[in-house]
Scaffold this active site. Structure first.
Site, PDB file in Angstrom:
ATOM      1  N   GLY B  69       6.647  -3.205  -9.030  1.00  0.00           N
ATOM      2  CA  GLY B  69       5.913  -4.244  -9.745  1.00  0.00           C
ATOM      3  C   GLY B  69       4.683  -3.697 -10.464  1.00  0.00           C
ATOM      4  N   THR B  70       3.992  -2.761  -9.839  1.00  0.00           N
ATOM      5  CA  THR B  70       2.789  -2.203 -10.460  1.00  0.00           C
ATOM      6  C   THR B  70       3.118  -1.530 -11.786  1.00  0.00           C
ATOM      7  OG1 THR B  70       1.621  -1.944  -8.379  1.00  0.00           O
ATOM      8  CG2 THR B  70       0.955  -0.480 -10.156  1.00  0.00           C
ATOM      9  N   GLN B 172       5.753 -12.330  -6.824  1.00  0.00           N
ATOM     10  CA  GLN B 172       5.717 -13.140  -5.597  1.00  0.00           C
ATOM     11  C   GLN B 172       6.642 -14.355  -5.668  1.00  0.00           C
ATOM     12  OE1 GLN B 172       4.652 -12.583  -2.712  1.00  0.00           O
ATOM     13  NE2 GLN B 172       3.278 -10.847  -3.029  1.00  0.00           N
ATOM     14  N   HIS B 194      10.914  -5.103  -3.293  1.00  0.00           N
ATOM     15  CA  HIS B 194      10.582  -5.140  -1.858  1.00  0.00           C
ATOM     16  C   HIS B 194       9.967  -6.458  -1.408  1.00  0.00           C
ATOM     17  CE1 HIS B 194       6.107  -4.381  -1.565  1.00  0.00           C
ATOM     18  NE2 HIS B 194       6.304  -4.026  -2.818  1.00  0.00           N
ATOM     19  N   CYS B 317      -2.724  -4.754  -1.200  1.00  0.00           N
ATOM     20  CA  CYS B 317      -3.280  -3.699  -2.041  1.00  0.00           C
ATOM     21  C   CYS B 317      -4.789  -3.641  -1.905  1.00  0.00           C
ATOM     22  CB  CYS B 317      -2.910  -3.917  -3.496  1.00  0.00           C
ATOM     23  SG  CYS B 317      -1.146  -3.916  -3.721  1.00  0.00           S
TER      24      CYS B 317
END
Lengths: 373, 366
Positions: B69-70, B172, B194, B317
């Site tokens: 995602g990052t 999310q 994940h 994070c």
């Protein structure tokens, strides 16, 4: 991937394993995942003989190469805008260099000699007052030629120029000792040494002081140099693979050497066979060979389903294009368009190699007969 | 052991693991190779792409696999004209907020719009963005801390009419509520494996054809030349399987999680001084974030950890930071109350008994 690495990997996935986010230090699940990541980091650092803190996990050697080049270039732009690499590097380095040129950097692409080697003098001659970085691979992925990176590192250190080494092909196959070498940045891939795909690392000497500019931002993982949730399972898979590769580094090398001798001996029974690259100074598990009057595509297609051989590197093989590596060495014509790469590994057997050699000889003979009709 | 931190990460579904295992050992080919092992892998990769595409209602060619995602968020912000302005909300994930700040420091205009007390982006904020005419606006579909769901479709409709690209970070939301790229009407969308019972190290950027993607990783030509690097085959196969399961089981999972959440909230409301953040807003069925007057959140997390209960204060994070949550601060929550925040994020393996035990334990620790 080796079974032991696969097992280590699989133990970090499900509810009964260490599945948590290694950044979730607020609970024990996360701490355990974090422990695995840090143990893996230490394991890899031990074999490279470097500080664990100087290793950054990435999604693979391509990202490591991008991060090394972009990171140094953007941080040290005020010191100079010249970068030296070679025309026979992996695309991950070449394409990044092209991008750097598009944003104002000057890049010198050194040309290797006909055997794929570089002369240290040529590298030193190419240096200018503006040079901030030299990037060269340890072992070429297409021809297997090994470069004397320690000697180059030594010379560049005296001139205060950063040296990046793409070790994707060499790590785990020949020893790398970062304590004895003055390499500044080193890229490693997980899947070239029986580890998982999608993971690699970048060694950054004196990480804090070097202050590389990250490619991605947000989240703070890997000291902010490479944010994103760390894939625990892939990291432990890579560390396990690396440990196993280093444990059998000598026997793997001897095994590959014996297979190389057997195969080259068999292929040499044909006429018009050219082995590309410096045969005296290469990894034995990569054989790059051209057969007169036989195009690489026709040979690959003829052997499809039996023997996994490639023209050039896998990354380029979607496109039917002659190898940029061989081209950079000044190889032309049939020898260029006929070149195939045969690479083998720890799990390749004598019988398989013998069979492969026999089949290649048969198909080369058949294709030549067709070509002459 | 009770794991209540599914917004940080989820364990892999056993069925996902089964799908992945052959690609860890047997099928080790490089998908870019022409020879046969490579082609088996290539075909598995394309199946997975289809599975992910289908979960969000797009064509497979609109999906680029990334390392997570990052990376997808960073890639999204770099899309389109890199000189045009950016607009984001005040509650974005660090993987949006930080690259946006960095682009801003390099001269790209950046507007950060506020949210209301329920964590929702307001119509005034959208109007303000339209007046500033940035090249790209980015809003998360569901917040990782509070679970608040934004009306991204409504924002996108308005911004699109003004030729502003819209990106949504759906990391999310995916697998918890229906996520349809075309219904949302966005140009770009980030996904992560994940968070939906797939493996870590894998995500995707979904894009509308015609939106220019400016690659961050170069060399090798994979993923339509938009994301270089040998594909993370096993993880992608796992992501595909996880996406397929999420699609098939979405309604049932949603119902189950919502029932657990209701049970949890019912229990929580009996605790004096407890505030459930954004309680009135539309939220993910699995997420509850609450604060308790005068409570040290970190201390409570430690005590819960000692009792083998894993919860979080908010974003994984940001863990380790002692500052109050930026999301709660943006919603106008008092710093004192924000510092006491606990996030419970439920998942597939949780049961009504887990919730009962959690409430009981929580009460005993207060």
């Amino acid at each position: 991937m080796g079974p032991e690495a696969a097992e280590a990997l699989a133990s970090c996935l499900t509810l009964t394993g260490n599945f948590a986010n290694p950044a979730s230090l607020q609970h024990d699940f996360g701490e355990r995942a974090n422990d695995i990541v840090e143990k893996s980091r230490i394991e890899i650092a031990t074999f490279l003989n470097c500080k664990a803190n100087d290793l950054i996990f990435t999604s693979g050697a391509t990202e490591s190469n991008n991060l090394a080049l972009m990171g140094v270039a953007l941080t040290y732009r005020n010191k100079g805008n010249h970068i030296i690499t070679s025309a026979s590097e992996h695309k991950a380095v070449l394409d990044t260099c092209k991008h750097l040129e598009s944003i104002g950097f000057q890049v010198t692409y050194l040309r290797p000699d006909i055997n794929g080697r570089f002369d240290l003098e040529c590298i030193l001659t190419a240096l200018t007052n503006e040079t901030i970085l030299v990037s060269l691979m340890h072992v070429n992925n297409e021809i297997g030629v090994i470069h004397d990176i320690d000697r180059i590192a030594q010379a560049l250190k005296q001139k205060n120029i950063f040296f990046h080494v793409d070790a994707a092909q060499s790590a785990g196959k020949i020893p790398i000792n970062l304590a004895k070498s003055s390499i500044d940045l080193l890229s490693i891939s997980g899947h070239k040494m029986y580890g998982p795909k999608g993971v690699g690392c970048l060694y950054v000497r004196n990480r804090k002081r070097m202050n590389l500019t990250p490619l991605f931002h947000g989240g703070g993982q890997e000291h902010g140099l490479r944010p994103g949730t760390l894939p625990t399972h892939q990291i432990v898979g890579m560390a396990t693979a690396f440990r196993l590769a280093n444990a059998s580094i000598d026997s793997d090398f001897q095994h590959a050497k014996a297979l190389q001798q057997a195969l080259t001996g068999q292929l040499n029974t044909l006429e018009g066979v050219y082995f590309n690259g410096d045969q005296k100074n290469k990894l034995p598990n990569i054989i790059n060979v051209s057969f007169e009057h036989v195009s690489s595509d026709s040979l690959i297609i003829a052997l499809r389903g039996e023997i996994a051989i490639a023209s050039g590197s896998a990354c380029n093989s979607g496109a039917v294009e002659a190898s940029h590596v061989l081209r950079s060495m000044g190889i032309e014509g049939d020898r260029l368009y006929g070149a195939v790469r045969i690479s083998f590994g720890r799990y390749t057997t004598d019988t398989e190699i013998q069979r492969a050699g026999q089949r290649i000889c048969e198909e080369v003979t058949r294709l030549r007969a067709l070509a002459l009709e | 052991m009770i794991y209540l931190d599914h917004n940080a990460t989820t364990p892999i579904d056993e069925r996902v693991l089964d799908a992945m295992l052959p690609f860890l050992t047997t099928f080790y080919g490089n998908p870019s190779s022409l020879y046969r092992p490579g082609r088996v892998v290539r075909s598995a990769l394309e199946t997975a792409r289809g599975q992910v595409a289908s979960l969000v209602g797009v064509q497979p060619a609109q999906v680029i696999f990334t390392s997570g995602g990052t990376e997808a968020n960073n890639l999204a912000l770099a899309a389109g004209n890199p000189d045009a302005g950016l607009a984001i909300s005040a509650i974005e994930h660090p993987s949006i907020a930080e690259p946006a700040q960095r682009m801003n420091s390099q001269g790209r205009e950046l507007a950060i719009v506020a949210v209301d007390a329920d964590g929702l982006i307001t119509q005034e904020a959208i109007d303000a963005i339209i007046r500033r005419k940035p090249g790209l606006a980015s809003f998360m579909l569901a917040n990782n801390e509070t679970g608040v769901i934004q009306d991204v479709a409504a924002y996108a409709r308005q911004l699109r009419a003004h030729r502003i690209f819209v990106h949504t970070d759906a990391v999310q939301a995916l697998g918890k509520i229906p996520v349809d790229f075309n219904q949302l009407g966005v140009h770009l969308m980030s996904l992560s494996s994940h968070k939906i019972y797939g493996p870590k190290g894998c995500g995707a950027l979904v894009f509308e054809k015609g939106v220019e993607i400016n690659p961050l990783l170069l060399g090798g030509g994979q993923e339509q030349d938009l994301r270089a690097g040998t594909e993370n085959v096993a993880a992608i196969v796992g992501f595909g399987k996880a996406a397929e399961l999420a699609g098939v089981e979405l309604a049932e999972r949603g119902r189950r999680l919502l029932a657990l959440r209701e049970q949890l909230e019912e229990g929580l409301t009996t605790i004096p001084g407890l505030t459930i953040f954004a309680r009135q807003a539309q939220r993910l069925p699995n997420t509850v974030q609450f604060g308790i007057d005068g409570l040290d959140g970190e201390m409570l997390l430690m005590k819960l950890d000692q009792k083998n209960v894993a919860v979080s204060s908010g974003s994984a994070c940001a863990s380790g930071a002692r500052e109050p949550s930026a999301v709660l601060t943006a919603m106008g929550v008092e710093p004192e109350l924000a510092r006491s925040a606990i996030r419970v994020s439920l998942g597939q393996a949780n049961t009504a008994a887990d919730i009962g035990k959690f409430i009981e334990l929580l009460k005993s620790l207060l």
